[in-house]
Design an enzyme around this catalytic site. Structure first.
Site, mmCIF file in Angstrom:
data_model
loop_
_atom_site.group_PDB
_atom_site.id
_atom_site.type_symbol
_atom_site.label_atom_id
_atom_site.label_comp_id
_atom_site.label_asym_id
_atom_site.label_seq_id
_atom_site.Cartn_x
_atom_site.Cartn_y
_atom_site.Cartn_z
ATOM 1 N NE ARG A 66 37.327 30.331 42.676
ATOM 2 C CZ ARG A 66 38.669 30.436 42.892
ATOM 3 N NH1 ARG A 66 39.227 31.598 42.879
ATOM 4 N NH2 ARG A 66 39.341 29.073 43.405
ATOM 5 C CE LYS A 68 43.008 37.028 43.148
ATOM 6 N NZ LYS A 68 43.817 37.415 42.021
ATOM 7 C CG HIS A 78 38.049 43.274 37.644
ATOM 8 N ND1 HIS A 78 37.729 41.896 37.265
ATOM 9 C CD2 HIS A 78 39.290 43.280 38.115
ATOM 10 C CE1 HIS A 78 38.657 41.324 37.329
ATOM 11 N NE2 HIS A 78 39.814 42.204 37.893
ATOM 12 C CB THR A 106 40.326 37.440 35.445
ATOM 13 O OG1 THR A 106 39.133 37.814 36.794
ATOM 14 C CG2 THR A 106 39.940 38.381 34.511
ATOM 15 C CB THR A 107 44.318 34.489 35.605
ATOM 16 O OG1 THR A 107 44.536 35.711 36.426
ATOM 17 C CG2 THR A 107 45.931 34.208 34.887
ATOM 18 C CD1 TRP A 108 41.805 28.575 32.842
ATOM 19 C CD2 TRP A 108 40.288 28.188 34.402
ATOM 20 N NE1 TRP A 108 41.498 27.267 32.843
ATOM 21 C CE2 TRP A 108 40.393 27.125 33.640
ATOM 22 C CE3 TRP A 108 39.354 28.082 35.463
ATOM 23 C CZ2 TRP A 108 39.848 25.925 34.038
ATOM 24 C CZ3 TRP A 108 38.690 27.170 35.793
ATOM 25 C CH2 TRP A 108 38.648 26.057 34.929
ATOM 26 C CE LYS A 152 45.413 24.467 48.668
ATOM 27 N NZ LYS A 152 44.627 24.742 49.959
ATOM 28 N N GLY A 153 44.094 27.299 42.380
ATOM 29 C CA GLY A 153 43.220 26.926 41.484
ATOM 30 C C GLY A 153 42.262 25.672 41.911
HETATM 31 P P1 A3P Z 1 42.985 30.631 44.183
HETATM 32 O O1 A3P Z 1 43.328 32.062 44.907
HETATM 33 O O2 A3P Z 1 41.747 30.092 44.641
HETATM 34 O O3 A3P Z 1 44.057 29.838 43.861
HETATM 35 P P2 A3P Z 1 41.745 35.990 38.892
HETATM 36 O O4 A3P Z 1 42.478 35.488 37.738
HETATM 37 O O5 A3P Z 1 40.156 36.512 38.723
HETATM 38 O O6 A3P Z 1 42.451 37.038 39.703
HETATM 39 O O7 A3P Z 1 41.628 34.547 40.074
HETATM 40 C C1 A3P Z 1 42.550 34.124 40.547
HETATM 41 C C2 A3P Z 1 42.137 32.715 40.776
HETATM 42 O O8 A3P Z 1 42.128 31.961 39.728
HETATM 43 C C3 A3P Z 1 43.235 32.122 42.114
HETATM 44 O O9 A3P Z 1 42.298 31.169 42.696
HETATM 45 C C4 A3P Z 1 44.116 31.563 40.887
HETATM 46 O O10 A3P Z 1 44.743 30.433 41.445
HETATM 47 C C5 A3P Z 1 42.921 30.899 39.921
HETATM 48 N N1 A3P Z 1 43.596 30.482 38.545
HETATM 49 C C6 A3P Z 1 44.601 31.076 38.059
HETATM 50 N N2 A3P Z 1 44.752 30.449 36.638
HETATM 51 C C7 A3P Z 1 44.025 29.295 36.705
HETATM 52 C C8 A3P Z 1 43.838 28.308 35.854
HETATM 53 N N3 A3P Z 1 44.470 28.256 34.585
HETATM 54 N N4 A3P Z 1 42.722 27.502 36.159
HETATM 55 C C9 A3P Z 1 42.158 27.534 37.257
HETATM 56 N N5 A3P Z 1 42.340 28.312 38.179
HETATM 57 C C10 A3P Z 1 43.155 29.507 38.071
#
Ligand code: A3P
Length: 327
Positions: A158, A65, A136, A68-70, A292-293
């Site tokens: 984060r 969280k 992770h 990672t996805t970003w 929400k990002g």
């Molecule tokens: P929020 O729950 O605060 O919105 P992970 O990828 O490590 O699981 O983290 C997920 C978090 O990154 C979530 O945060 C998600 O919304 C946010 N996230 C996903 N894609 C993103 C992007 N392209 N830019 C910024 N934040 C992103």
């Protein structure tokens, strides 16, 4: 089917490990001072026994969280540059970031039927190809594997309060916990005590950071907030770190396109990422990776007392280790 001796040994070992109830009926197992759901613990042990990185590999490491996805989207786009006119056919339109960059312990080594895609990801066909893999697994456990060759590591973190709130929301998206929801107060306590998947968060972050301070040519350490504030700067820096700098007259434009394409607004609106379908190998819907990002969303959920509690741990762990971050 007979189980391999390695798996049997691990099962014996794991049955003797300390356990804690996490949320729902989920148990976490303490292995080498970190907490794992059983499936990921077994997969982690398989990673340790079998995964051999090669020098061209790029490993994206993170606590869950933290972005990672970003970073998956950014790394894929930085390494596999698309000419501007090709953005309509960008691989991230027809693939989810988690499919393009699989995680070692939640996808590739997790115990499921042998799927040919996994083998494909793990095969090194041409030593010049760059594989991007995510994990992770804490540095304390994976460090020896990561240091067994000159592969590069990109670590994103984060601030702890937003990480916790993102995790708390994520967990709520799973029907596994419908009957026994993870109360926020309990979540705060467990996060502070480190009893969350891949926790303790603080130890996870500090070990990768220390490795970055020791060997900045091997590990790139960046925070979610830093990228949010200046994405172009960090895309450029990551390109340099990975040995694929943005040069020439198109460099700046390429960076701008990557930032735009990988933005929360753009990625969360791709059909693939909007889907509420469940992947076959994960209990959360695809869209749960995009919520929400934003930076600072914890303020909308955490009470003052909870904030003080987390801040006190952050000061002790991070500030006490010269990492003035997260409060
Ligand atoms: P929020 O729950 O605060 O919105 P992970 O990828 O490590 O699981 O983290 C997920 C978090 O990154 C979530 O945060 C998600 O919304 C946010 N996230 C996903 N894609 C993103 C992007 N392209 N830019 C910024 N934040 C992103």
């Amino acid at each position: 089917m007979e189980k391999s001796p390695e798996l049997n040994n691990n099962q014996n070992l794991n049955s003797s490990l300390q356990r804690e109830k996490w949320c729902g009926h989920e148990l976490l197992y303490k292995f080498q001072n970190f907490w794992f759901p059983l499936a990921y613990l077994e997969a982690t042990q398989k990673v340790l026994a079998n995964f051999k990185p090669v020098p061209k590999d790029v490993i994206l490491a993170s606590f869950p969280k933290t972005g990672t996805t970003w970073l998956k989207a950014l790394l894929h786009s930085i390494i596999n540059r698309s000419p501007k006119q090709d953005y309509n056919n960008h691989p991230l339109i027809s693939n989810r970031p988690h499919d393009l960059i699989p995680s070692l312990e939640t996808k590739l080594y997790v115990d499921q039927e042998n799927d040919s895609k996994k083998t494909e990801f793990l095969a090194v066909k041409n030593p010049e190809d760059v594989r991007i893999l995510a994990t992770h697994i804490p540095y304390q456990i994976l460090g020896e594997v990561l240091n067994s060759c000159e592969c590069k590591v990109v670590y994103v973190t984060r601030n702890p309060k937003d990480t916790l709130i993102s995790l708390w929301h994520f967990v709520q998206k799973s029907h596994l916990f419908d009957e026994d929801p993870w109360e926020l107060e309990v979540a705060v306590d467990q996060f502070c005590n480190g009893v969350v998947p891949f926790g303790p968060y603080y130890d996870h972050v500090l070990a990768y950071r220390q490795e970055f301070l020791k060997r900045p040519q091997k590990v790139f350490f960046v925070t979610y907030e830093e990228i949010k504030e200046n994405p172009k700067h960090y895309v450029r820096k990551i390109g340099e770190f990975l040995g694929c700098p943005f040069e020439g007259e198109n460099g700046e434009e390429e960076i701008e396109e990557i930032v735009r394409f990988c933005s929360f607004e753009n990625l969360s609106n791709q059909e693939m990422n909007k889907s509420s379908e469940l992947p076959i190998d994960f209990p959360m819907p695809y869209n749960s990776f995009f919520r929400k990002g934003e930076v600072g969303d914890h303020i909308n959920y955490l009470e003052d007392e909870m904030i003080q509690k987390i801040d006190a741990v952050t000061k002790e762990k991070f500030h006490g280790s010269d990492f003035v971050y997260g409060v």
